[in-house]
Design a protein around this motif. Structure first.
Motif, PDB file in Angstrom:
ATOM      1  N   TYR A 187     -46.503   9.975  27.455  1.00 44.32           N
ATOM      2  CA  TYR A 187     -47.325  10.362  28.460  1.00 44.32           C
ATOM      3  C   TYR A 187     -47.830  11.616  28.496  1.00 44.32           C
ATOM      4  O   TYR A 187     -47.030  12.704  28.164  1.00 44.32           O
ATOM      5  N   GLN A 188     -48.820  11.910  29.104  1.00 46.67           N
ATOM      6  CA  GLN A 188     -49.548  13.492  29.292  1.00 46.67           C
ATOM      7  C   GLN A 188     -49.912  13.385  30.796  1.00 46.67           C
ATOM      8  O   GLN A 188     -50.736  12.748  31.319  1.00 46.67           O
ATOM      9  N   VAL A 244     -55.088  25.837  31.280  1.00 48.86           N
ATOM     10  CA  VAL A 244     -54.996  24.710  31.486  1.00 48.86           C
ATOM     11  C   VAL A 244     -53.220  24.493  31.003  1.00 48.86           C
ATOM     12  O   VAL A 244     -52.779  24.762  29.910  1.00 48.86           O
ATOM     13  N   LEU A 245     -52.433  23.727  31.660  1.00 43.68           N
ATOM     14  CA  LEU A 245     -51.289  23.191  31.217  1.00 43.68           C
ATOM     15  C   LEU A 245     -51.037  22.108  31.241  1.00 43.68           C
ATOM     16  O   LEU A 245     -51.439  20.964  32.172  1.00 43.68           O
ATOM     17  N   THR A 246     -50.607  21.627  29.874  1.00 37.18           N
ATOM     18  CA  THR A 246     -50.384  20.088  29.454  1.00 37.18           C
ATOM     19  C   THR A 246     -48.874  19.816  29.556  1.00 37.18           C
ATOM     20  O   THR A 246     -48.083  20.442  28.682  1.00 37.18           O
ATOM     21  N   MET A 247     -48.419  18.871  30.094  1.00 37.14           N
ATOM     22  CA  MET A 247     -47.095  18.249  30.161  1.00 37.14           C
ATOM     23  C   MET A 247     -47.189  16.980  29.252  1.00 37.14           C
ATOM     24  O   MET A 247     -47.710  16.080  29.620  1.00 37.14           O
ATOM     25  N   THR A 248     -46.286  16.894  28.279  1.00 30.47           N
ATOM     26  CA  THR A 248     -46.365  15.570  27.558  1.00 30.47           C
ATOM     27  C   THR A 248     -44.803  15.086  27.275  1.00 30.47           C
ATOM     28  O   THR A 248     -43.810  15.975  26.884  1.00 30.47           O
ATOM     29  N   VAL A 249     -44.558  14.037  27.354  1.00 32.03           N
ATOM     30  CA  VAL A 249     -43.310  13.256  27.292  1.00 32.03           C
ATOM     31  C   VAL A 249     -43.484  12.510  26.335  1.00 32.03           C
ATOM     32  O   VAL A 249     -44.212  11.576  25.809  1.00 32.03           O
ATOM     33  N   ASP A 250     -42.612  12.832  24.964  1.00 32.45           N
ATOM     34  CA  ASP A 250     -43.088  12.050  23.772  1.00 32.45           C
ATOM     35  C   ASP A 250     -41.726  11.471  23.299  1.00 32.45           C
ATOM     36  O   ASP A 250     -40.522  12.085  22.748  1.00 32.45           O
ATOM     37  N   VAL A 288     -42.736  18.316  26.330  1.00 33.42           N
ATOM     38  CA  VAL A 288     -43.352  19.745  25.959  1.00 33.42           C
ATOM     39  C   VAL A 288     -44.227  20.107  27.034  1.00 33.42           C
ATOM     40  O   VAL A 288     -44.967  19.491  27.501  1.00 33.42           O
ATOM     41  N   LEU A 289     -44.071  21.592  27.246  1.00 30.93           N
ATOM     42  CA  LEU A 289     -45.136  22.114  28.273  1.00 30.93           C
ATOM     43  C   LEU A 289     -46.039  22.934  27.514  1.00 30.93           C
ATOM     44  O   LEU A 289     -45.298  23.991  26.703  1.00 30.93           O
ATOM     45  N   GLN A 290     -47.496  22.782  27.417  1.00 33.59           N
ATOM     46  CA  GLN A 290     -48.111  23.564  26.682  1.00 33.59           C
ATOM     47  C   GLN A 290     -49.244  24.238  27.391  1.00 33.59           C
ATOM     48  O   GLN A 290     -50.358  23.457  27.978  1.00 33.59           O
ATOM     49  N   ALA A 291     -49.515  25.574  27.606  1.00 35.35           N
ATOM     50  CA  ALA A 291     -50.603  26.064  28.360  1.00 35.35           C
ATOM     51  C   ALA A 291     -51.450  26.911  27.546  1.00 35.35           C
ATOM     52  O   ALA A 291     -51.162  27.729  26.451  1.00 35.35           O
TER      53      ALA A 291
END
Length: 295
Positions: free
Chosen positions: A124-125, A111-117, A64-67
Protein backbone atom coordinates in the motif's frame (compact mmCIF):
# COMPACT_ATOMS: atom_id res chain seq x y z
CA UNK A 1 14.39 1.73 28.49
CA UNK A 2 15.58 4.63 26.33
CA UNK A 3 13.71 3.72 23.15
CA UNK A 4 10.00 2.99 23.34
CA UNK A 5 6.51 3.98 22.34
CA UNK A 6 3.57 4.18 24.70
CA UNK A 7 -0.16 4.27 24.01
CA UNK A 8 -2.75 6.20 26.00
CA UNK A 9 -6.54 6.49 25.88
CA UNK A 10 -9.05 9.10 27.00
CA UNK A 11 -11.73 7.18 28.89
CA UNK A 12 -14.48 9.75 28.42
CA UNK A 13 -14.14 10.30 24.68
CA UNK A 14 -13.20 8.46 21.49
CA UNK A 15 -9.57 9.53 21.17
CA UNK A 16 -6.34 7.61 21.54
CA UNK A 17 -2.76 8.78 21.63
CA UNK A 18 0.79 7.56 21.12
CA UNK A 19 4.08 8.85 22.47
CA UNK A 20 7.50 7.82 21.19
CA UNK A 21 10.93 8.40 22.71
CA UNK A 22 14.11 7.59 20.73
CA UNK A 23 17.61 8.01 22.10
CA UNK A 24 19.88 5.00 21.53
CA UNK A 25 18.44 4.05 18.14
CA UNK A 26 18.53 7.71 17.06
CA UNK A 27 22.16 7.91 18.16
CA UNK A 28 22.99 4.78 16.17
CA UNK A 29 21.39 6.20 13.03
CA UNK A 30 23.35 9.45 13.40
CA UNK A 31 26.59 7.60 14.17
CA UNK A 32 26.64 6.04 10.70
CA UNK A 33 27.06 9.40 8.94
CA UNK A 34 28.21 12.91 9.88
CA UNK A 35 24.98 14.85 9.40
CA UNK A 36 24.75 18.65 9.80
CA UNK A 37 22.49 19.76 12.66
CA UNK A 38 19.34 20.66 10.69
CA UNK A 39 19.42 17.36 8.81
CA UNK A 40 20.03 15.38 12.00
CA UNK A 41 17.00 17.09 13.53
CA UNK A 42 14.73 16.38 10.55
CA UNK A 43 15.95 12.79 10.42
CA UNK A 44 15.03 12.43 14.10
CA UNK A 45 11.55 13.80 13.43
CA UNK A 46 10.88 11.38 10.58
CA UNK A 47 12.18 8.47 12.71
CA UNK A 48 9.69 9.43 15.40
CA UNK A 49 6.97 9.76 12.75
CA UNK A 50 7.50 6.32 11.25
CA UNK A 51 7.38 4.80 14.73
CA UNK A 52 4.10 6.56 15.57
CA UNK A 53 2.61 5.42 12.26
CA UNK A 54 3.74 1.85 12.86
CA UNK A 55 1.76 1.86 16.10
CA UNK A 56 -1.54 2.84 14.46
CA UNK A 57 -1.22 0.79 11.25
CA UNK A 58 -1.69 -2.96 11.26
CA UNK A 59 0.93 -4.75 9.17
CA UNK A 60 3.37 -7.63 9.27
CA UNK A 61 6.39 -6.51 7.32
CA UNK A 62 7.90 -3.09 6.74
CA UNK A 63 6.69 0.50 6.92
CA UNK A 64 8.76 2.95 4.87
CA UNK A 65 8.68 6.75 4.79
CA UNK A 66 10.64 8.24 1.91
CA UNK A 67 10.88 11.98 1.26
CA UNK A 68 12.37 13.34 -1.96
CA UNK A 69 12.97 16.90 -3.09
CA UNK A 70 14.86 19.10 -5.53
CA UNK A 71 16.60 20.96 -2.71
CA UNK A 72 19.80 20.52 -0.68
CA UNK A 73 18.23 17.50 1.04
CA UNK A 74 17.10 15.30 -1.87
CA UNK A 75 16.40 12.17 0.18
CA UNK A 76 15.19 11.13 3.62
CA UNK A 77 14.32 7.49 4.12
CA UNK A 78 13.34 5.64 7.29
CA UNK A 79 11.92 2.20 7.96
CA UNK A 80 10.17 0.50 10.87
CA UNK A 81 9.60 -3.24 10.80
CA UNK A 82 6.73 -5.03 12.50
CA UNK A 83 9.46 -6.39 14.80
CA UNK A 84 9.92 -2.76 15.96
CA UNK A 85 13.35 -2.26 14.45
CA UNK A 86 14.04 1.14 12.91
CA UNK A 87 16.70 2.50 10.61
CA UNK A 88 17.14 5.65 8.55
CA UNK A 89 19.35 7.60 6.17
CA UNK A 90 19.61 11.07 4.64
CA UNK A 91 21.31 12.19 1.43
CA UNK A 92 22.27 15.86 1.24
CA UNK A 93 24.35 18.21 -0.90
CA UNK A 94 26.75 19.98 1.44
CA UNK A 95 27.63 22.75 -1.02
CA UNK A 96 23.96 23.63 -1.49
CA UNK A 97 23.02 23.49 2.19
CA UNK A 98 24.00 27.05 3.10
CA UNK A 99 21.78 28.49 5.83
CA UNK A 100 18.83 26.20 5.07
CA UNK A 101 17.20 24.92 8.24
CA UNK A 102 13.44 24.64 7.78
CA UNK A 103 11.64 21.82 5.99
CA UNK A 104 10.72 24.11 3.09
CA UNK A 105 14.30 25.34 2.73
CA UNK A 106 15.80 21.86 2.93
CA UNK A 107 13.21 20.07 0.80
CA UNK A 108 11.49 22.50 -1.61
CA UNK A 109 8.93 20.83 -3.88
CA UNK A 110 9.23 17.80 -1.63
CA UNK A 111 7.03 14.72 -1.72
CA UNK A 112 6.63 12.17 1.07
CA UNK A 113 5.73 8.59 0.18
CA UNK A 114 4.44 6.20 2.82
CA UNK A 115 4.69 2.53 1.87
CA UNK A 116 3.37 -0.45 3.80
CA UNK A 117 5.19 -3.51 2.47
CA UNK A 118 3.66 -6.63 4.08
CA UNK A 119 5.33 -10.03 4.04
CA UNK A 120 2.11 -11.41 2.55
CA UNK A 121 -0.31 -9.43 0.41
CA UNK A 122 -0.20 -6.26 -1.63
CA UNK A 123 1.86 -3.17 -0.93
CA UNK A 124 0.00 0.00 0.00
CA UNK A 125 1.32 3.45 -0.86
CA UNK A 126 0.20 6.96 0.04
CA UNK A 127 1.74 10.26 -1.12
CA UNK A 128 1.66 13.74 0.40
CA UNK A 129 3.32 17.00 -0.66
CA UNK A 130 5.79 18.49 1.79
CA UNK A 131 4.25 21.94 1.54
CA UNK A 132 3.69 22.55 5.26
CA UNK A 133 5.91 24.42 7.67
CA UNK A 134 6.87 21.21 9.50
CA UNK A 135 6.88 17.48 8.90
CA UNK A 136 4.22 17.08 11.61
CA UNK A 137 1.96 19.54 9.76
CA UNK A 138 2.42 17.66 6.47
CA UNK A 139 1.53 14.31 8.03
CA UNK A 140 -1.50 15.78 9.77
CA UNK A 141 -2.65 17.24 6.43
CA UNK A 142 -2.22 13.85 4.74
CA UNK A 143 -4.64 12.20 7.16
CA UNK A 144 -7.08 15.09 6.80
CA UNK A 145 -7.06 14.88 2.99
CA UNK A 146 -7.17 11.07 2.79
CA UNK A 147 -10.50 10.94 4.67
CA UNK A 148 -9.05 8.61 7.29
CA UNK A 149 -9.59 8.99 11.02
CA UNK A 150 -8.63 12.55 12.10
CA UNK A 151 -5.00 12.34 13.23
CA UNK A 152 -2.55 14.98 14.46
CA UNK A 153 1.23 14.80 14.94
CA UNK A 154 3.74 16.74 17.06
CA UNK A 155 7.43 15.97 16.36
CA UNK A 156 10.73 17.30 17.68
CA UNK A 157 14.38 16.22 17.70
CA UNK A 158 17.60 17.89 18.81
CA UNK A 159 20.36 15.50 17.71
CA UNK A 160 20.25 13.60 21.00
CA UNK A 161 16.60 12.74 21.50
CA UNK A 162 13.72 12.35 19.06
CA UNK A 163 10.18 12.60 20.39
CA UNK A 164 6.72 12.37 18.93
CA UNK A 165 3.10 12.72 20.02
CA UNK A 166 0.08 11.54 18.07
CA UNK A 167 -3.64 11.98 18.70
CA UNK A 168 -6.24 10.07 16.69
CA UNK A 169 -10.00 10.21 16.84
CA UNK A 170 -11.60 6.77 17.01
CA UNK A 171 -14.97 5.65 15.60
CA UNK A 172 -17.95 6.83 17.64
CA UNK A 173 -18.51 4.82 20.81
CA UNK A 174 -18.51 6.88 24.00
CA UNK A 175 -19.59 10.05 22.20
CA UNK A 176 -22.13 9.57 19.44
CA UNK A 177 -23.31 13.16 18.98
CA UNK A 178 -21.41 14.77 16.12
CA UNK A 179 -21.10 18.19 17.74
CA UNK A 180 -19.86 16.68 21.01
CA UNK A 181 -17.28 14.58 19.16
CA UNK A 182 -16.00 17.60 17.25
CA UNK A 183 -15.80 19.75 20.39
CA UNK A 184 -13.97 17.04 22.32
CA UNK A 185 -11.44 16.51 19.52
CA UNK A 186 -10.82 20.23 19.14
CA UNK A 187 -10.35 20.59 22.91
CA UNK A 188 -7.72 17.83 23.12
CA UNK A 189 -5.86 19.07 20.03
CA UNK A 190 -5.87 22.66 21.28
CA UNK A 191 -4.27 21.56 24.54
CA UNK A 192 -1.62 19.54 22.68
CA UNK A 193 -0.83 22.61 20.56
CA UNK A 194 0.34 24.38 23.74
CA UNK A 195 3.18 21.87 24.10
CA UNK A 196 6.59 23.43 23.49
CA UNK A 197 9.56 21.69 21.87
CA UNK A 198 11.43 21.94 25.18
CA UNK A 199 8.60 20.20 27.01
CA UNK A 200 8.21 17.42 24.45
CA UNK A 201 11.96 16.75 24.47
CA UNK A 202 12.46 17.20 28.19
CA UNK A 203 9.47 15.68 30.00
CA UNK A 204 8.74 12.03 30.72
CA UNK A 205 5.43 10.70 29.44
CA UNK A 206 3.56 10.77 32.75
CA UNK A 207 4.58 14.37 33.43
CA UNK A 208 3.82 15.42 29.87
CA UNK A 209 0.31 13.95 29.94
CA UNK A 210 -0.39 15.52 33.33
CA UNK A 211 0.84 18.86 32.01
CA UNK A 212 -1.61 18.67 29.10
CA UNK A 213 -4.54 16.64 30.38
CA UNK A 214 -4.68 16.72 34.18
CA UNK A 215 -8.42 17.47 33.95
CA UNK A 216 -9.06 14.46 31.69
CA UNK A 217 -9.28 10.76 32.52
CA UNK A 218 -6.24 9.28 30.76
CA UNK A 219 -5.06 5.67 30.77
CA UNK A 220 -1.37 5.17 29.97
CA UNK A 221 -0.43 1.68 28.79
CA UNK A 222 2.84 -0.20 29.15
CA UNK A 223 5.79 0.95 27.08
CA UNK A 224 6.73 -1.08 24.00
CA UNK A 225 10.49 -1.23 23.28
CA UNK A 226 12.10 -0.15 20.01
CA UNK A 227 15.61 -0.67 18.71
CA UNK A 228 17.87 0.13 15.81
CA UNK A 229 18.10 -2.74 13.37
CA UNK A 230 19.24 -3.14 9.80
CA UNK A 231 17.76 -5.70 7.43
CA UNK A 232 20.87 -5.97 5.29
CA UNK A 233 22.67 -9.32 5.11
CA UNK A 234 25.27 -11.14 3.08
CA UNK A 235 22.49 -13.28 1.66
CA UNK A 236 20.53 -10.27 0.38
CA UNK A 237 23.67 -8.81 -1.16
CA UNK A 238 24.39 -12.15 -2.82
CA UNK A 239 20.86 -12.23 -4.22
CA UNK A 240 21.48 -8.84 -5.83
CA UNK A 241 24.57 -10.26 -7.56
CA UNK A 242 22.68 -13.37 -8.68
CA UNK A 243 20.06 -11.13 -10.27
CA UNK A 244 22.79 -9.76 -12.57
CA UNK A 245 23.50 -13.17 -14.07
CA UNK A 246 26.72 -15.18 -13.95
CA UNK A 247 28.50 -13.42 -16.84
CA UNK A 248 27.79 -9.87 -15.61
CA UNK A 249 28.65 -10.74 -12.01
CA UNK A 250 31.99 -12.25 -13.09
CA UNK A 251 32.72 -9.20 -15.24
CA UNK A 252 31.95 -6.90 -12.31
CA UNK A 253 34.46 -8.78 -10.14
CA UNK A 254 37.09 -8.34 -12.83
CA UNK A 255 36.33 -4.63 -13.30
CA UNK A 256 36.63 -3.99 -9.56
CA UNK A 257 40.04 -5.61 -9.21
CA UNK A 258 39.08 -9.10 -8.10
CA UNK A 259 36.34 -8.45 -5.56
CA UNK A 260 32.92 -6.77 -5.48
CA UNK A 261 32.17 -4.71 -2.40
CA UNK A 262 28.54 -4.00 -1.50
CA UNK A 263 28.03 -1.40 1.22
CA UNK A 264 24.81 -0.98 3.18
CA UNK A 265 23.84 2.70 3.14
CA UNK A 266 21.98 2.39 6.44
CA UNK A 267 24.55 0.74 8.72
CA UNK A 268 27.82 0.92 6.70
CA UNK A 269 28.24 -2.86 6.81
CA UNK A 270 30.39 -4.07 3.90
CA UNK A 271 29.94 -7.38 2.10
CA UNK A 272 32.75 -8.58 -0.18
CA UNK A 273 32.53 -11.19 -2.92
CA UNK A 274 35.55 -12.40 -4.89
CA UNK A 275 35.68 -14.71 -7.91
CA UNK A 276 35.46 -17.84 -5.73
CA UNK A 277 32.37 -16.45 -3.96
CA UNK A 278 30.71 -15.70 -7.31
CA UNK A 279 31.50 -19.16 -8.62
CA UNK A 280 30.04 -20.69 -5.45
CA UNK A 281 26.86 -18.60 -5.79
CA UNK A 282 26.13 -19.70 -9.33
CA UNK A 283 27.06 -23.30 -8.56
CA UNK A 284 24.26 -23.37 -5.98
CA UNK A 285 26.60 -23.28 -3.00
CA UNK A 286 24.86 -20.39 -1.25
CA UNK A 287 26.15 -17.08 0.00
CA UNK A 288 28.23 -18.18 2.99
CA UNK A 289 31.87 -17.28 2.74
CA UNK A 290 33.83 -20.21 1.27
CA UNK A 291 36.79 -21.79 2.98
CA UNK A 292 40.05 -19.76 2.87
CA UNK A 293 41.52 -22.74 0.96
CA UNK A 294 40.83 -22.03 -2.70
CA UNK A 295 40.86 -24.75 -5.34
Amino acid sequence: MSDFSQRFLFDDTDVRGELVDLEQSYAEVLAKHAYPEPIAQLLGEILAAVTLLSDILKYDGLLVLQARSSGPLPLLMVECSSDREIRGIARYEAEALGEARSLRELMPDGVLTMTVDPKVGKRYQGIVSLDGETLAECLSSYFAMSQQLPTRFWLNADGRRARGLLLQQLPADRLTDGDERAASWEHLVTLADTLTAEELLGLDNETLLYRLYHQEVVRLFDAEPLRFGCSCSRERSANALVSLGAADAAQLVEEQGGAVQIDCQFCNQRYQFDAADIAQLFAGGGSSEPSPTRH
